[in-house]
Design a protein around this motif. Structure first.
Motif, PDB file in Angstrom:
ATOM      1  N   SER A 117       0.839  -1.202   0.000  1.00  0.00           N
ATOM      2  CA  SER A 117       0.000   0.000   0.000  1.00  0.00           C
ATOM      3  C   SER A 117       0.873   1.250   0.000  1.00  0.00           C
ATOM      4  CB  SER A 117      -0.890   0.010   1.240  1.00  0.00           C
ATOM      5  OG  SER A 117      -0.097   0.151   2.407  1.00  0.00           O
ATOM      6  N   SER A 119       0.826   3.522   2.247  1.00  0.00           N
ATOM      7  CA  SER A 119       1.351   3.707   3.607  1.00  0.00           C
ATOM      8  C   SER A 119       2.532   2.774   3.875  1.00  0.00           C
ATOM      9  CB  SER A 119       0.252   3.468   4.642  1.00  0.00           C
ATOM     10  OG  SER A 119      -0.249   2.142   4.550  1.00  0.00           O
ATOM     11  N   ASP A 120       2.496   1.554   3.277  1.00  0.00           N
ATOM     12  CA  ASP A 120       3.632   0.639   3.419  1.00  0.00           C
ATOM     13  C   ASP A 120       4.891   1.256   2.810  1.00  0.00           C
ATOM     14  OD1 ASP A 120       2.192  -1.397   4.680  1.00  0.00           O
ATOM     15  OD2 ASP A 120       1.646  -2.360   2.784  1.00  0.00           O
ATOM     16  N   THR A 122       5.572   4.431   2.478  1.00  0.00           N
ATOM     17  CA  THR A 122       6.027   5.507   3.355  1.00  0.00           C
ATOM     18  C   THR A 122       6.794   4.951   4.554  1.00  0.00           C
ATOM     19  OG1 THR A 122       4.145   6.890   2.711  1.00  0.00           O
ATOM     20  CG2 THR A 122       5.285   7.463   4.750  1.00  0.00           C
ATOM     21  N   ILE A 123       6.271   3.881   5.126  1.00  0.00           N
ATOM     22  CA  ILE A 123       6.945   3.252   6.280  1.00  0.00           C
ATOM     23  C   ILE A 123       8.339   2.772   5.892  1.00  0.00           C
ATOM     24  CG2 ILE A 123       6.888   1.231   7.814  1.00  0.00           C
ATOM     25  CD1 ILE A 123       3.791   1.551   7.812  1.00  0.00           C
ATOM     26  N   ASP A 126      10.714   5.620   5.525  1.00  0.00           N
ATOM     27  CA  ASP A 126      11.066   6.202   6.821  1.00  0.00           C
ATOM     28  C   ASP A 126      12.011   5.311   7.625  1.00  0.00           C
ATOM     29  OD1 ASP A 126       9.466   8.360   6.242  1.00  0.00           O
ATOM     30  OD2 ASP A 126       7.746   7.645   7.432  1.00  0.00           O
ATOM     31  N   THR A 194       5.359  -3.753   7.952  1.00  0.00           N
ATOM     32  CA  THR A 194       4.294  -3.470   6.988  1.00  0.00           C
ATOM     33  C   THR A 194       3.368  -4.668   6.831  1.00  0.00           C
ATOM     34  OG1 THR A 194       5.436  -4.358   5.043  1.00  0.00           O
ATOM     35  CG2 THR A 194       5.986  -2.104   5.678  1.00  0.00           C
TER      36      THR A 194
END
Length: 419
Positions: A117, A119-120, A122-123, A126, A194
């Protein structure tokens, strides 16, 4: 009359190399004895083994690579390879005009992720520093041996997949096992961070992180034959090399000639011939069309050659430290670093390529090739060491050499010897 190096017997060559300080007596004794690998080594290198096989190791002595004289070991079953490489280096003034333009060593791996995803992603971005720390912890000796994790990239693949691409400076190791340890440790952390699913975590044999680029200048007088001037031969070599840039059928054979030499030194030093071949042929198609790996063009001062080749090799770890013959081969090369071995192997490939192109545009490939094949034919019909040269010469003079004729000529040779 003084014999040339190729005319000497193996024993005479070893004596000469000892006299020249190239081999120690212990090294000469090693090469003079057919050693059998102990069962423990066999079991560590291959499964289900029932025995072992041997290959000849020839050398090209006193070649200058990047200002350093080396004697190059070549393991091959093809009779003409060592002779061709010797001829190629002779035309290159024993390597003195070879320049190493680029020489980098590293290895890249990939973690393939599915169902990733936004968000995955982005993680993962980071947590790159955490991934690097975990990767280094998986192989703590990497930094102590001069290595490092150079780069971590995270890229979207398609609509829902992603790849983590890791590039490692593996020191003097080829780096396959180092990379796979790092990737698998990172992959375990990715699943904790994730919801993505790990599909694979493995190095790529692409090889573009271990690139060596060479240039060479060949004087026209080194190319001259009885039929052709040096300038004419140079023009013909350029035309043939250009053909390999546009015709994949020619390019495959062009590159096979390069790899004849590269594979022989890679095998002699205990490195992974499959990885090197895969990387080289993939690089030959990096433009989208399979092309020749080397380029040759004529300038006012001679024939200029250039080649860039991926060479994923190492001088520590793996079979380089298990096979006694590989250790002896590396000793012949003065214990090179990984990048030094890359430069030597690339130079061998360029010499093999030049010799093949020179033969093709002058006398044809078969003349020199068949001279050495006659030696093999002599052995095949049972000639002794002393009988090989005269029998091969008789076969070369025959209209239609064959195994039957070789047997007849051997009988005649022996009959003359009895009288």
């Amino acid at each position: 009359m003084t014999k040339k190096f190729w005319q000497l017997s193996p024993a005479e060559r070893r004596v000469l190399l000892v006299d020249q300080g190239i081999l120690t007596q212990a090294q000469a004794d090693f090469w003079s004895t057919q050693t059998t690998l102990p069962e423990t080594v066999l079991l560590g290198l291959s499964e289900n083994n029932i025995g072992q096989m041997s290959l000849p190791v020839g050398v090209v002595p006193n070649v200058q690579i990047a200002g350093k004289a080396v004697t190059i070991p070549l393991a091959t079953e093809e009779p003409s390879v060592v002779a061709a490489i010797s001829h190629g280096f002779k035309m290159m003034s024993q390597g003195r005009t070879i320049q190493v333009v680029k020489n980098i060593h590293g290895v890249t791996g990939q973690i393939g992720l599915q169902h990733v995803s936004a968000s995955d992603l982005t993680i993962l971005q980071d947590h790159q520093a955490d991934l690097q720390r975990i990767g280094l912890a998986a192989h703590p000796t990497l930094t102590s041996h001069g290595g490092a994790i150079r780069q971590i990239q995270i890229k979207r693949v398609g609509q829902s997949d992603a790849a983590i691409i890791v590039t490692v400076d593996s020191g003097n190791a080829m780096g396959a096992n180092i990379m796979n340890d790092i990737l698998e440790a990172m992959a375990r952390t990715v699943t904790q961070l994730t919801n993505a699913e790990v599909l694979f975590a493995v190095l790529t044999n692409d090889g573009r992180d271990s690139l060596t680029q060479l240039t060479v200048t060949v004087a026209f007088d080194q190319l001259t034959t009885k039929t052709w001037s040096g300038e004419q031969v140079a023009q013909r070599i350029q035309a043939l090399a250009d053909w390999a840039q546009t015709d994949p059928r020619r390019a495959v054979t062009h590159n096979k000639g390069i790899m004849n030499g590269v594979e022989a030194i890679v095998l002699a030093t205990g490195n992974d011939t499959r990885a090197v071949n895969a990387a080289a042929h993939a690089y030959a198609a990096v433009s989208g069309q399979y092309c020749g790996l080397s380029h040759w063009h004529v300038e006012t001062d001679g024939l200029h050659g250039e080649m860039t080749l991926p060479l994923p090799v190492g001088t520590v770890g793996g079979a380089t430290k298990v096979l006694p013959s590989a250790q002896q081969a590396l000793a012949l090369l003065h214990q090179p670093s990984a990048v030094q071995l890359q430069a030597i192997a690339a130079s061998v490939g360029l010499a093999a390529n030049l010799a093949a192109l020179h033969a093709l545009v002058t006398d044809g490939i078969q003349r020199g090739h068949m001279r050495l094949q006659y030696d093999s034919l002599a052995v095949r019909v049972g000639a002794t060491a002393a009988e090989i040269a005269p029998l091969a010469a008789a076969l070369a003079a025959a209209d239609k050499p064959s195994e039957t004729l070789a047997q007849q000529l051997l009988s005649q040779l022996r009959h003359k010897g009895e009288n």
